[in-house]
Design a protein around this motif. Sequence first.
Motif, mmCIF file in Angstrom:
data_model
loop_
_atom_site.group_PDB
_atom_site.id
_atom_site.type_symbol
_atom_site.label_atom_id
_atom_site.label_comp_id
_atom_site.label_asym_id
_atom_site.label_seq_id
_atom_site.Cartn_x
_atom_site.Cartn_y
_atom_site.Cartn_z
ATOM 1 N N GLU A 1 71.011 49.222 73.519
ATOM 2 C CA GLU A 1 70.592 48.220 72.290
ATOM 3 C C GLU A 1 71.477 48.386 71.334
ATOM 4 O O GLU A 1 71.759 47.233 70.792
ATOM 5 C CB GLU A 1 69.069 48.437 71.985
ATOM 6 N N ARG B 1 67.889 44.399 66.168
ATOM 7 C CA ARG B 1 67.432 45.351 67.329
ATOM 8 C C ARG B 1 66.292 44.250 67.975
ATOM 9 O O ARG B 1 65.951 44.144 69.191
ATOM 10 C CB ARG B 1 66.920 46.615 66.890
ATOM 11 N N SER B 2 65.475 43.682 66.887
ATOM 12 C CA SER B 2 64.150 42.958 67.439
ATOM 13 C C SER B 2 64.618 41.738 68.182
ATOM 14 O O SER B 2 63.803 41.378 69.405
ATOM 15 C CB SER B 2 63.297 42.476 66.121
ATOM 16 N N ARG C 1 65.462 43.308 71.736
ATOM 17 C CA ARG C 1 64.476 44.030 72.580
ATOM 18 C C ARG C 1 63.608 42.744 73.002
ATOM 19 O O ARG C 1 62.759 42.784 73.921
ATOM 20 C CB ARG C 1 63.505 44.640 71.432
ATOM 21 N N LEU D 1 65.127 42.002 76.026
ATOM 22 C CA LEU D 1 64.965 42.807 77.260
ATOM 23 C C LEU D 1 63.732 42.723 77.748
ATOM 24 O O LEU D 1 63.293 42.748 78.905
ATOM 25 C CB LEU D 1 65.393 44.076 76.867
ATOM 26 N N THR D 2 62.658 42.560 76.862
ATOM 27 C CA THR D 2 61.153 42.385 77.180
ATOM 28 C C THR D 2 61.024 40.982 78.053
ATOM 29 O O THR D 2 60.417 41.032 79.411
ATOM 30 C CB THR D 2 60.415 42.234 76.141
ATOM 31 N N PRO E 1 62.607 49.198 82.172
ATOM 32 C CA PRO E 1 62.942 50.052 81.244
ATOM 33 C C PRO E 1 62.410 51.651 81.698
ATOM 34 O O PRO E 1 61.740 51.587 82.615
ATOM 35 C CB PRO E 1 61.915 49.883 80.089
ATOM 36 N N TYR F 1 67.726 50.648 79.900
ATOM 37 C CA TYR F 1 67.200 49.651 80.835
ATOM 38 C C TYR F 1 68.201 49.518 81.930
ATOM 39 O O TYR F 1 69.359 49.792 81.822
ATOM 40 C CB TYR F 1 67.218 48.150 80.319
#
Length: 66
Positions: free
Chosen positions: A28, A39-40, A43, A46-47, A57, A63
């Motif tokens: 990240e 970062r948010s 993420r 990625l989610t 993950p 990941y």
Amino acid sequence: MTGVTEQVEQYYLTVLDQLNSGERLPSERAVMAELGTCRSTVRLVLTKLAAQELLYPRHGRGYFKI
């Protein structure tokens, strides 16, 4: 999605095309530095990609491509 989110998603999709199954994606922090995002946002993408079963993950490890 915002332009930045789409940019991060496109980055990860490009990376996924270059990896073999089980290989680790860039951290990240590395993606944040390369794309100049927070970062948010990383993420969130990625989610989303994990929900699409493109990656998974591993706690404390990162990941990985499915």
